[in-house]
Design an enzyme around this catalytic site. Structure first.
Site, PDB file in Angstrom:
ATOM      1  N   HIS A   1       0.795  -1.231   0.000  1.00  0.00           N
ATOM      2  CA  HIS A   1       0.000   0.000   0.000  1.00  0.00           C
ATOM      3  C   HIS A   1       0.827   1.281   0.000  1.00  0.00           C
ATOM      4  O   HIS A   1       0.296   2.346   0.313  1.00  0.00           O
ATOM      5  CB  HIS A   1      -0.962   0.058   1.209  1.00  0.00           C
ATOM      6  CG  HIS A   1      -2.106  -0.913   1.134  1.00  0.00           C
ATOM      7  ND1 HIS A   1      -1.989  -2.237   1.449  1.00  0.00           N
ATOM      8  CD2 HIS A   1      -3.417  -0.740   0.797  1.00  0.00           C
ATOM      9  CE1 HIS A   1      -3.168  -2.840   1.314  1.00  0.00           C
ATOM     10  NE2 HIS A   1      -4.046  -1.970   0.904  1.00  0.00           N
TER      11      HIS A   1
ATOM     12  N   ASP B   1       1.210  -0.943  -7.654  1.00  0.00           N
ATOM     13  CA  ASP B   1       0.738  -1.151  -6.293  1.00  0.00           C
ATOM     14  C   ASP B   1      -0.486  -2.061  -6.299  1.00  0.00           C
ATOM     15  O   ASP B   1      -1.355  -1.948  -7.155  1.00  0.00           O
ATOM     16  CB  ASP B   1       0.375   0.195  -5.648  1.00  0.00           C
ATOM     17  CG  ASP B   1       0.216   0.085  -4.136  1.00  0.00           C
ATOM     18  OD1 ASP B   1       1.188   0.433  -3.429  1.00  0.00           O
ATOM     19  OD2 ASP B   1      -0.852  -0.364  -3.673  1.00  0.00           O
ATOM     20  N   GLY B   2      -0.567  -2.942  -5.312  1.00  0.00           N
ATOM     21  CA  GLY B   2      -1.707  -3.847  -5.210  1.00  0.00           C
ATOM     22  C   GLY B   2      -3.032  -3.135  -5.006  1.00  0.00           C
ATOM     23  O   GLY B   2      -4.080  -3.673  -5.333  1.00  0.00           O
ATOM     24  N   HIS B   3      -2.981  -1.939  -4.464  1.00  0.00           N
ATOM     25  CA  HIS B   3      -4.205  -1.156  -4.276  1.00  0.00           C
ATOM     26  C   HIS B   3      -4.135   0.106  -5.126  1.00  0.00           C
ATOM     27  O   HIS B   3      -3.533   1.088  -4.737  1.00  0.00           O
ATOM     28  CB  HIS B   3      -4.397  -0.789  -2.808  1.00  0.00           C
ATOM     29  CG  HIS B   3      -5.807  -0.384  -2.477  1.00  0.00           C
ATOM     30  ND1 HIS B   3      -6.571   0.448  -3.288  1.00  0.00           N
ATOM     31  CD2 HIS B   3      -6.614  -0.708  -1.429  1.00  0.00           C
ATOM     32  CE1 HIS B   3      -7.764   0.614  -2.746  1.00  0.00           C
ATOM     33  NE2 HIS B   3      -7.823  -0.072  -1.630  1.00  0.00           N
TER      34      HIS B   3
ATOM     35  N   GLU C   1     -13.478  -8.916  -0.101  1.00  0.00           N
ATOM     36  CA  GLU C   1     -14.141  -7.625  -0.377  1.00  0.00           C
ATOM     37  C   GLU C   1     -14.333  -7.418  -1.869  1.00  0.00           C
ATOM     38  O   GLU C   1     -14.136  -6.317  -2.385  1.00  0.00           O
ATOM     39  CB  GLU C   1     -13.309  -6.461   0.188  1.00  0.00           C
ATOM     40  CG  GLU C   1     -12.867  -6.672   1.640  1.00  0.00           C
ATOM     41  CD  GLU C   1     -12.208  -5.449   2.266  1.00  0.00           C
ATOM     42  OE1 GLU C   1     -12.655  -5.042   3.329  1.00  0.00           O
ATOM     43  OE2 GLU C   1     -11.247  -4.908   1.689  1.00  0.00           O
TER      44      GLU C   1
ATOM     45  N   GLU D   1     -19.190  -2.079   0.438  1.00  0.00           N
ATOM     46  CA  GLU D   1     -18.382  -1.231   1.313  1.00  0.00           C
ATOM     47  C   GLU D   1     -18.681   0.244   1.046  1.00  0.00           C
ATOM     48  O   GLU D   1     -18.818   0.656  -0.104  1.00  0.00           O
ATOM     49  CB  GLU D   1     -16.895  -1.542   1.066  1.00  0.00           C
ATOM     50  CG  GLU D   1     -15.978  -0.765   1.991  1.00  0.00           C
ATOM     51  CD  GLU D   1     -14.493  -1.053   1.755  1.00  0.00           C
ATOM     52  OE1 GLU D   1     -14.173  -2.110   1.168  1.00  0.00           O
ATOM     53  OE2 GLU D   1     -13.670  -0.210   2.152  1.00  0.00           O
TER      54      GLU D   1
ATOM     55  N   CYS E   1     -16.714   2.645   1.161  1.00  0.00           N
ATOM     56  CA  CYS E   1     -15.656   3.162   0.286  1.00  0.00           C
ATOM     57  C   CYS E   1     -15.922   2.827  -1.183  1.00  0.00           C
ATOM     58  O   CYS E   1     -15.550   3.603  -2.068  1.00  0.00           O
ATOM     59  CB  CYS E   1     -14.295   2.598   0.685  1.00  0.00           C
ATOM     60  SG  CYS E   1     -13.578   3.387   2.133  1.00  0.00           S
TER      61      CYS E   1
ATOM     62  N   CYS F   1     -10.887   3.061   6.910  1.00  0.00           N
ATOM     63  CA  CYS F   1     -10.859   3.695   5.599  1.00  0.00           C
ATOM     64  C   CYS F   1     -12.134   4.467   5.299  1.00  0.00           C
ATOM     65  O   CYS F   1     -12.101   5.522   4.662  1.00  0.00           O
ATOM     66  CB  CYS F   1     -10.621   2.652   4.506  1.00  0.00           C
ATOM     67  SG  CYS F   1     -11.727   1.236   4.591  1.00  0.00           S
ATOM     68  N   CYS F   2     -13.279   3.941   5.748  1.00  0.00           N
ATOM     69  CA  CYS F   2     -14.555   4.519   5.307  1.00  0.00           C
ATOM     70  C   CYS F   2     -14.891   5.880   5.919  1.00  0.00           C
ATOM     71  O   CYS F   2     -15.308   6.787   5.188  1.00  0.00           O
ATOM     72  CB  CYS F   2     -15.694   3.539   5.562  1.00  0.00           C
ATOM     73  SG  CYS F   2     -15.539   1.982   4.654  1.00  0.00           S
TER      74      CYS F   2
END
Lengths: 648, 648
Positions: free
Chosen positions: B153, B205-207, B315, B331, B333, B408-409
């Site tokens: 991340h 990046d994985g995200h 997710e 989610e 987000c 995160c949300c």
């Protein structure tokens, strides 16, 4: 249908996974385990694959996955790093040993006999002087013990070791592994106990299993300490020792629980122990907890296939009536645990319903976990795979796999298949009860009954009394399956059917003085049928499932070329036809239904529309639907599958 | 309904989260972002809660969760251990900074203004001399960088830093944070690049997140390098650099993808970048990929609420039409990311459908994530909670939580609410397009239009032209929502309705030369309606949902005392009634429907029964069903909830 029968019927086996209840004032048990020599028909075929392919491949798989290497490392006879990612790697070995032992009981000259003794020696060599044994903790954790009871699985591993040892002892008469297990059990008994007991740790394992194993060790050895230890572990659940989580049955004491919850396999192994304890101690509170929880589970948390566990995440039970199809977890191990628990309930109570669920589970939710060739496995057993399904692969894939990173299911399935004859019949002072119909010989003391059947393909079960005590009447009890609407039984001059047969809560009881050679012919009606779900099972609203006898059916993409399985609709008003297909999937009976391929008008970019006036409901070209038994799915190319079919 | 309006209308804000497209031969964009000063009505109320409660509580929450402590540790101004369990702890701070910045743009004297500058200084102090910044890697990983791109991340964190910095710059004109972000972006640009570029790492990046942020940094600074770097990152997805997993959009290059897949938020942030790049570079392949994937998503993977993501595990998106209710992940987000992506699509293409989905998402799938008091949050937004539901608690609970371990949300929701005025309107050479209806003033260059409305409770939107270029005709475009079946518009002497209005693919276009003071009154029909799902959405078969205007409704246990929400059945043949309830849940319009409490006969121990002749379908006592807007659920006591109601 293929009608196989081995040339040499196996002898009646020794005691199975559940030994005789210990005599005592408190013990309560309606039925005693009996056994059956299965020598032909459906289950014989599946067990031959298990004996000839699955079990023999075990040592090689345990070698390449590193499990045996880990034992050698712990024994100091090999060098290198621990292999595998889990603290319960040893259990794969134990479960394989148990499977092999049950098979050896019937066939002492099996090709893997030497493997068994070699691996038993390996296990013994890996044990520490004080009895402790777990290669992960010995090798990876620097010898640290019992520091992480929630996730550590140390007692879980001990439980599987004990079960393997009991099996090995019962099957072969040899005590090497039993000695190892007792030494470990004695060690555990010296470490764990309630406050004030003088034992250093008041704790339980996050994964129940040791409890039921300890009861069995008590049955095998007569050491009451093991029973008491099992009782202590069971009753310490639900008091927050593991953080109070439902996941590991620590939210509420089992005596107060109102439904099954948390990780399905853990819950079921724990409940097997509860039933064991209720049996041995006669404690009414434990018995009523077991009955209450079994009823809650079967009523609200069981998939049509007998599969258990609604969630991928945490591998756990969902809410009541939360029984998804595509995301059903229905772990193969949970089906196995369910059979083990239900059988204990059947013996404790004498209730036929427990064997009804066992039958359903064996033929569907369990057997789907094993490929027809015995070489590939399903960890999860969904009731639906969509068109164009993609998944992450790995253990929880809806595609069969040769072995798993977490390989709990394959050797567990091997041990159930190898010990299956012990789940089929029981006896009591009145006579013999036949719970499951197979070709073979049911034996209970002086009573011997031979059965011939092509069940579940055909409904006729021909029973012949081969041995009977002279001049003493006894009762032959035949389970009339819960799914069965029509049956006929011919016994001597008498013929009954469902309107007049003496059926007592699922048991057809025939009491008389029998002579050798007398026959009883039971014919179970196998008309295919459409089944609906309780309205609270949202996942199956507006759907029907095809069933025939104990078998749940499904549609598979392979039989419906052109794809679009999700667009097929069943017409419930048209008759179902039966087609025997010896050529298909090792020989199955298919059910052919009328349906259509739904016409769905292009909806633009949004898949929701006014509820009234949806014309798509009835349009579409007619299609013949071919349903195969659910257990046989995923044995051809990958593709869509579904059990529950929309009816409008 | 409460009709609030602040005394001092905010000035038209500065550029929002999406800056003007850079002038260039290749850039393609149908619409330019415009803005709206929201000063009354529904969204003003929600934004006031955000400004007065949620955002001000942020610094305290970031302090107690350890995020600010980690920054001080990295800056060397504090001692102790890293707090929190994730490598992306810093993003909570960045998202909060972004939210606070958008709010400061309207209200520079907000109580948290000093917090912003204090925290900006903290971030700057934590940055390493070469521009790198991530407290987890600086403190926990011993400075190790870019070793675990799949899970690390680091670039994801950089992306949120960049977005916060752009917001801070646009909102306050200050450049401290933008300097930090540029320095980090320059560092990244010196490290990452394709083989042969001279950069040491060819990786992604994985995200995803840095990609869309880099495009915005390009818009803000004019540095083409940032755009090129974003394009490189986008196109390196799908080539196995991260193991080829769908989870992180590495299974297939985005230009070849046919549906959204993997982790929902990751997929959506990546697609926002794809749309950004298509906009700035005019690349037709990127544009068609974005259009294709948006269509596939909306058609096959979107819940009625606009919620996205079918699985708790990973997710991620499920298969097409796999849209579970109780295990919907949805989610918060992902709803936010969906709005961000769809708005970029709306600007790129001019299509009204994108704002249709934005409206649906804002009023339902997104807003449910924030409690009415702005103090508690939902991470997941299911469409059903069963009677007697139990869950594991934690982040993915169906109960509102003050803050999350993975938080995160909440700050993500804060930033969307704080910047909402930038998602409401656009302009082009023809005039002004109003995408979402609010009370306030829409401004686009010389055009200013005032709107008054109690939408979504009432359907009347009164528009007054306040500013208009002299003597030059322009077009006022009003989005006619996709859900709307009947409307009427009065403009001067003319009146149109759905039968004769000049509606062009969702846009009602009114072209004329306008004079200040001229009015347009749009009346959207808000008859409550019953909605069904595409027949392939198995989860909603045999069910209808109640909707009114843009709002999805649900039943909640609190309005149906006596429990048993799962046993309520809607009668779709009876009319729906509307009841305005200023007393309820901050003032909502409820919809009252006729139904009954299903009578389910005791089924014994097995919940499946013959499909024919199930009498339970029509029995049961009549019950009045009271539906509340879905966004307002879970603001009273815990209890059952459902959006989709069985109709038989």
């Amino acid at each position: 249908m293929p009608r196989t029968r081995s040339a040499q019927p196996s002898p009646a086996g020794p005691a199975g996974p559940i030994g005789p209840v210990r005599p005592g004032a408190d013990a309560r048990c309606a039925l005693r385990p009996a056994t059956a020599a299965v020598d032909g028909g459906f289950w014989h075929t599946r067990r031959e694959v298990n004996a000839r392919t699955s079990i023999p491949q075990g040592p090689g798989l345990l070698e390449s996955a590193g499990n045996l290497h880990n034992l050698r490392l712990a024994a100091g006879t090999a060098e290198g790093a621990f292999q595998g990612a889990y603290p319960f790697m040893d259990t794969d070995v134990y479960k394989w040993l148990e499977a092999a032992a049950w098979q050896l009981a019937r066939d002492p000259s099996a090709e893997f006999a030497a493997d068994v003794e070699r691996i038993v020696s390996l296990v013994a060599a890996a044990q520490q002087p004080d009895g402790y044994l777990n290669t992960w903790y010995q090798l990876v954790k620097g010898g640290e013990r019992y520091q992480d009871l929630r996730w550590g699985h140390e007692l879980y591993c001990a439980g599987h070791l004990i079960q393997a040892a009991v099996a090995h002892h019962r099957a072969t008469g040899r005590s090497e592994l039993l000695d190892v297990a007792r030494k470990f059990a004695d060690h555990i008994d010296s470490v764990f106990g309630p406050p004030g007991s003088g034992r250093p740790i008041d704790g339980i394992d996050g994964h129940p299993e040791v409890e039921t194993a300890l009861v069995e060790l008590y049955r095998e050895t007569g050491e009451r300490r093991y029973l008491d230890l099992a009782g202590y572990f069971v009753d310490r659940h639900g008091h927050g020792l593991l953080g109070g989580e439902a996941y590991c049955q620590d939210r509420v004491p089992v005596r107060e629980a109102t439904n099954v919850e948390g990780h399905a396999v853990r819950q079921l192994y724990l409940l097997a122990a509860v039933t064991d304890l209720a049996t041995e101690t006669g404690e009414p509170e434990l018995r009523s907890a077991a009955e209450r929880l079994w009823h809650a589970m079967s009523t609200t948390k069981t998939h049509l296939t007998g599969g258990l566990g609604a969630h991928h995440e945490w591998e756990d039970f969902g809410d009541p009536y939360e029984l998804p199809n595509e995301r059903a977890y229905c772990e193969t191990c949970a089906a196995i645990a369910s059979v083990q628990w239900s059988w204990r309930m059947a013996l404790l109570t004498g209730g036929a319903r427990y064997s009804d669920l066992i039958e359903r589970t064996l033929f569907n939710g369990f057997l789907a976990g094993v490929s027809l060739d015995g070489e590939r496995w399903l960890y999860v057993n969904p009731l639906q795979v969509r068109d164009g399904h993609t998944d992450h692969g790995g253990d929880q894939s809806a595609r069969r796999t040769r072995w798993f990173r977490c390989a709990c299911c394959p050797p567990n399935a091997m041990r159930l298949l190898a010990s299956l004859e012990h789940y089929l019949a029981s006896g009591d002072d009145e006579g013999l009860q036949i719970h499951q119909y197979v070709t073979g010989r049911y034996t209970c003391g002086p009573i011997g009954v031979r059965a011939e059947t092509d069940y579940p393909w055909h409904g006729t079960i021909a029973l012949t009394v081969e041995d009977t005590p002279d001049d003493r009447p006894w009762t032959l009890s035949l389970r009339i399956p819960q799914w069965c609407r029509e049956f006929r039984v011919r016994c001597g001059e008498s013929t009954y059917d469902q309107t007049d047969a003496p059926v007592d809560e699922g048991w057809l009881r025939i009491a008389r003085t029998w002579a050798p050679g007398e026959t009883v012919v039971l014919e179970l009606g196998l008309e295919p049928r459409l089944t609906a779900g309780d309205p609270r099972v949202d996942a199956v609203r507006g759907c029907a499932a095809i069933e025939r006898g104990p078998l749940v059916y499904c549609l598979e993409e392979a039989d419906h070329p052109g794809g679009g399985l999700d667009d097929l609709v069943l017409d419930p008003t048209r008759p179902l036809a039966v087609k025997h297909r010896p050529d298909l999937l090792g020989g199955v009976t298919t059910v052919v239904a009328a349906g259509r391929r739904r016409d769905i008008p292009d909806a633009g970019w949004w898949p929701y529309r006014p509820a009234a006036g949806d014309a798509s409901a009835t349009a579409g070209e007619p299609v013949e639907l071919t349903a195969i038994p659910y257990y046989a799915w995923a044995n051809r190319q990958d593709g869509a599958m579904r059990v529950w079919l929309p009816t409008s």
